[in-house]
Write a protein that holds these residues in place. Structure first.
Motif, PDB file in Angstrom:
ATOM      1  N   UNK A  51       0.861  -1.185   0.000  1.00 17.59           N
ATOM      2  CA  UNK A  51       0.000   0.000   0.000  1.00 17.59           C
ATOM      3  C   UNK A  51       0.899   1.237   0.000  1.00 17.59           C
ATOM      4  N   UNK A  52       0.827   2.007  -1.040  1.00 12.35           N
ATOM      5  CA  UNK A  52       1.624   3.220  -1.163  1.00 12.35           C
ATOM      6  C   UNK A  52       0.754   4.425  -0.831  1.00 12.35           C
ATOM      7  N   UNK A  53       1.103   5.096   0.216  1.00 12.54           N
ATOM      8  CA  UNK A  53       0.327   6.246   0.698  1.00 12.54           C
ATOM      9  C   UNK A  53       0.988   7.503   0.145  1.00 12.54           C
ATOM     10  N   UNK A  54       0.361   8.032  -0.857  1.00 12.10           N
ATOM     11  CA  UNK A  54       0.963   9.157  -1.575  1.00 12.10           C
ATOM     12  C   UNK A  54       0.679  10.498  -0.900  1.00 12.10           C
ATOM     13  N   UNK A  55       1.641  11.382  -1.061  1.00 15.20           N
ATOM     14  CA  UNK A  55       1.486  12.772  -0.641  1.00 15.20           C
ATOM     15  C   UNK A  55       1.658  13.663  -1.872  1.00 15.20           C
ATOM     16  N   UNK A  56       0.749  14.575  -2.053  1.00 14.21           N
ATOM     17  CA  UNK A  56       0.817  15.464  -3.202  1.00 14.21           C
ATOM     18  C   UNK A  56       0.793  16.919  -2.750  1.00 14.21           C
ATOM     19  N   UNK A  57       1.495  17.698  -3.558  1.00 15.58           N
ATOM     20  CA  UNK A  57       1.615  19.133  -3.251  1.00 15.58           C
ATOM     21  C   UNK A  57       0.679  19.914  -4.161  1.00 15.58           C
ATOM     22  N   UNK A  58      -0.195  20.662  -3.535  1.00 13.91           N
ATOM     23  CA  UNK A  58      -1.142  21.495  -4.269  1.00 13.91           C
ATOM     24  C   UNK A  58      -0.423  22.753  -4.790  1.00 13.91           C
ATOM     25  N   UNK A  68      -4.671   6.170   5.051  1.00 10.34           N
ATOM     26  CA  UNK A  68      -4.293   4.756   5.002  1.00 10.34           C
ATOM     27  C   UNK A  68      -5.523   3.883   5.199  1.00 10.34           C
ATOM     28  N   UNK A  69      -5.439   2.660   4.711  1.00  9.16           N
ATOM     29  CA  UNK A  69      -6.521   1.714   4.936  1.00  9.16           C
ATOM     30  C   UNK A  69      -6.599   1.352   6.411  1.00  9.16           C
ATOM     31  N   UNK A  70      -7.817   1.081   6.872  1.00  9.45           N
ATOM     32  CA  UNK A  70      -8.003   0.663   8.260  1.00  9.45           C
ATOM     33  C   UNK A  70      -7.275  -0.652   8.501  1.00  9.45           C
ATOM     34  N   UNK A  71      -6.606  -0.746   9.636  1.00 15.90           N
ATOM     35  CA  UNK A  71      -5.858  -1.937  10.049  1.00 15.90           C
ATOM     36  C   UNK A  71      -4.583  -2.157   9.248  1.00 15.90           C
ATOM     37  N   UNK A  72      -4.212  -1.198   8.414  1.00 16.63           N
ATOM     38  CA  UNK A  72      -2.902  -1.255   7.750  1.00 16.63           C
ATOM     39  C   UNK A  72      -2.102  -0.099   8.319  1.00 16.63           C
ATOM     40  N   UNK A  73      -1.385  -0.360   9.386  1.00 17.00           N
ATOM     41  CA  UNK A  73      -0.771   0.740  10.136  1.00 17.00           C
ATOM     42  C   UNK A  73       0.682   0.488  10.508  1.00 17.00           C
ATOM     43  N   UNK A  74       1.349  -0.423   9.795  1.00 18.87           N
ATOM     44  CA  UNK A  74       2.754  -0.705  10.078  1.00 18.87           C
ATOM     45  C   UNK A  74       3.492  -0.896   8.763  1.00 18.87           C
ATOM     46  N   UNK A  75       4.804  -0.662   8.744  1.00 17.38           N
ATOM     47  CA  UNK A  75       5.572  -0.869   7.505  1.00 17.38           C
ATOM     48  C   UNK A  75       5.459  -2.293   6.977  1.00 17.38           C
ATOM     49  N   UNK A  80      -5.239 -10.396   7.769  1.00 14.83           N
ATOM     50  CA  UNK A  80      -6.222 -11.078   8.611  1.00 14.83           C
ATOM     51  C   UNK A  80      -6.319 -12.578   8.351  1.00 14.83           C
ATOM     52  N   UNK A  81      -6.051 -13.027   7.128  1.00 12.45           N
ATOM     53  CA  UNK A  81      -6.146 -14.465   6.866  1.00 12.45           C
ATOM     54  C   UNK A  81      -4.991 -15.222   7.502  1.00 12.45           C
ATOM     55  N   UNK A  82      -3.799 -14.642   7.457  1.00 14.49           N
ATOM     56  CA  UNK A  82      -2.670 -15.274   8.160  1.00 14.49           C
ATOM     57  C   UNK A  82      -2.960 -15.326   9.657  1.00 14.49           C
ATOM     58  N   UNK A  83      -3.482 -14.233  10.194  1.00 14.69           N
ATOM     59  CA  UNK A  83      -3.827 -14.212  11.614  1.00 14.69           C
ATOM     60  C   UNK A  83      -4.897 -15.248  11.933  1.00 14.69           C
ATOM     61  N   UNK A 379     -12.960 -12.654  10.512  1.00 10.71           N
ATOM     62  CA  UNK A 379     -13.652 -11.433  10.920  1.00 10.71           C
ATOM     63  C   UNK A 379     -13.061 -10.880  12.222  1.00 10.71           C
ATOM     64  N   UNK A 380     -12.698 -11.765  13.123  1.00  9.07           N
ATOM     65  CA  UNK A 380     -12.091 -11.325  14.376  1.00  9.07           C
ATOM     66  C   UNK A 380     -10.744 -10.658  14.103  1.00  9.07           C
ATOM     67  N   UNK A 381      -9.947 -11.261  13.210  1.00 13.66           N
ATOM     68  CA  UNK A 381      -8.639 -10.683  12.888  1.00 13.66           C
ATOM     69  C   UNK A 381      -8.775  -9.347  12.170  1.00 13.66           C
ATOM     70  N   UNK A 382      -9.858  -9.144  11.447  1.00 16.53           N
ATOM     71  CA  UNK A 382     -10.108  -7.877  10.765  1.00 16.53           C
ATOM     72  C   UNK A 382     -10.589  -6.797  11.724  1.00 16.53           C
ATOM     73  N   UNK A 383     -10.861  -7.181  12.973  1.00 11.59           N
ATOM     74  CA  UNK A 383     -11.350  -6.214  13.951  1.00 11.59           C
ATOM     75  C   UNK A 383     -12.848  -6.063  13.944  1.00 11.59           C
ATOM     76  N   UNK A 384     -13.538  -6.984  13.277  1.00 16.60           N
ATOM     77  CA  UNK A 384     -14.998  -6.940  13.193  1.00 16.60           C
ATOM     78  C   UNK A 384     -15.568  -8.292  13.599  1.00 16.60           C
ATOM     79  N   UNK A 385     -15.514  -8.650  14.900  1.00 17.83           N
ATOM     80  CA  UNK A 385     -15.943  -9.978  15.326  1.00 17.83           C
ATOM     81  C   UNK A 385     -17.391 -10.271  14.930  1.00 17.83           C
ATOM     82  N   UNK A 386     -17.622 -11.530  14.530  1.00 12.64           N
ATOM     83  CA  UNK A 386     -18.991 -11.958  14.248  1.00 12.64           C
ATOM     84  C   UNK A 386     -19.811 -11.868  15.531  1.00 12.64           C
ATOM     85  N   UNK A 387     -21.051 -11.429  15.396  1.00 15.66           N
ATOM     86  CA  UNK A 387     -21.963 -11.324  16.533  1.00 15.66           C
ATOM     87  C   UNK A 387     -23.315 -11.920  16.149  1.00 15.66           C
ATOM     88  N   UNK A 388     -23.865 -12.801  16.964  1.00 15.17           N
ATOM     89  CA  UNK A 388     -25.174 -13.399  16.611  1.00 15.17           C
ATOM     90  C   UNK A 388     -26.286 -12.370  16.701  1.00 15.17           C
TER      91      UNK A 388
END
Length: 391
Positions: A51-58, A68-75, A80-83, A379-388
């Motif tokens: 994920x390339x988080x671009x910065x642009x100059x106006x 950044x995408x949610x839950x993508x916060x480290x280099x 979530x599937x590996x987790x 779903x739990x690894x994505x931070x959105x646990x399943x709930x009945x």
């Protein structure tokens, strides 16, 4: 295994020449086909997405950086599937942290440390606080719930795993104590007013707001132990009590088969006769063992007295169709702790045991609602646990 109508890939094997005259068959018409299907996994490897988080100059001179995408916060991090695979092997299949890490490396070529496994379990448990509280509240509000406990080795000490469950929810907790202190900490029995199904362990009876039902399978084992001490071929009060209890169960099962969910049509005369046989055997047993001159006789006397004093609790299943004859539902909930110990030994820390029980509560509840383990863990690894849903 059965063939599927729509396979993912079809490979055609065509004959080159006629086995009779030797002529080529390139332009010949098909006259038949034999279908053979192979079920296999595709080559599995970890896929790296950058994920390339671009910065642009106006033109005004201000620099703006993309979100950044949610839950993508480290280099570098695991997805979530590996987790979910790690949690499945560690909690779902009871591997140790080291063996879980080795399995990831061997299967997917992904080096994982035991510390990473522990971190993922801790992170997953931190996302289950609301889920566990919801399960606790729904079991406490249920009409019937099952309870049990078993020993669990944690950090080279004996701790206790407690279960509270219904047909839709499972709560598994671990505590230093076995009795009331642990049950209060679990948070179900202190406010429970339904029918509590359990064995005859005394601390359960301290919760007087609940109606109690005692496990028939458990007492049958106790009665069988007494029968095995009797002379071969001789009449034994425990044998009569056990047979009467089995016959009562057969009577109830037959009625429920005819009218599911209702015992209204059960023969009251037949039930009264069998209950009388059960009670009479217990009275004889209490009288025969009242001297309590040996340890075995003292145990038999205590059992006979319990059958007399708690007859209504043992026969609760004859008056309430929601109550089971046995407490197998609760025993199934805690059986996984014994499997965990056999596969990987004891857990090294109490916090690790608490994480294990919390995730098992989540998985057991999901399974009761027909949700696949891997889907629930992803779903739990994505931070959105399943709930009945509330039904």
């Amino acid at each position: 295994m059965e063939q599927v109508a729509d396979p993912d890939e079809v490979v055609r094997h065509e004959p080159d020449a006629c086995v009779g005259c030797g002529a080529g068959l390139g332009e010949a018409h098909d006259s038949g086909v034999e279908r053979r299907q192979v079920f296999d996994l595709p080559p599995v490897a970890v896929r790296v997405v950058e994920h390339q988080i671009l910065t642009r100059r106006c033109g005004c001179g201000v620099h703006t950086t993309a979100s950044a995408l949610e839950n993508v916060n480290a280099p570098v991090q695991y997805g979530p599937r590996v987790a979910a695979v790690i949690l499945y092997l560690y909690v779902g299949q009871f591997l140790s942290k080291k063996r879980t890490a080795t399995a990831l490396s061997d299967l997917f070529g992904t080096p994982v440390s035991g510390g990473t496994v522990a971190t993922m379990a801790q992170r997953a448990t931190g996302r289950l606080g609301g889920f566990i509280e919801m399960v606790r509240e729904r079991i406490a509000a249920a009409a019937v719930a099952h309870f049990d406990e078993t020993g669990f080795r944690v950090a080279s000490r004996l701790r206790w795993v407690h279960s509270a469950s219904t047909g839709k929810y499972s709560l598994i907790t671990v505590h230093d104590k076995r009795a009331v202190e642990a049950m209060n900490a679990a948070g179900v029995l202190p406010t429970f007013t339904g029918v509590a199904v359990h064995d005859a362990w005394a601390p359960y009876d301290t919760y007087i707001d609940a109606v109690h039902a005692l496990c028939g399978a458990h007492v049958l084992r106790e009665l069988q132990a007494i029968c095995e001490q009797a002379e071969p071929g001789a009449w034994c009060w425990a044998g009569q009590a056990a047979q009467a209890l089995r016959d009562i169960k057969t009577l109830v099962d037959s009625q429920l088969a005819r009218t599911p969910g209702s015992l209204a049509g059960m023969d009251p005369v037949a039930l009264a006769e069998l209950a009388h046989r059960f009670r009479s055997a217990a009275v004889i047993g209490a009288n025969d063992t009242r001297s309590r001159s040996t340890t075995l006789m003292a145990k038999a006397h205590a059992l006979a007295r319990r059958l007399i004093d708690r007859e209504a609790d043992y026969l609760r299943f004859t008056t309430d169709p929601q109550v089971n004859f046995d407490n197998n539902a609760a025993e199934r909930e805690i059986r996984m702790t014994k499997i965990r110990q056999k596969v990987s030994g004891c857990l090294r820390t109490l916090s690790g045991a608490e994480q294990f029980c919390a995730i098992r509560s989540y998985l057991a509840t999901a399974a009761k609602h027909g949700v696949h383990f891997f889907e629930a863990l992803t779903r739990l690894a994505e931070g959105n646990p399943w709930t009945p849903e509330i039904t």
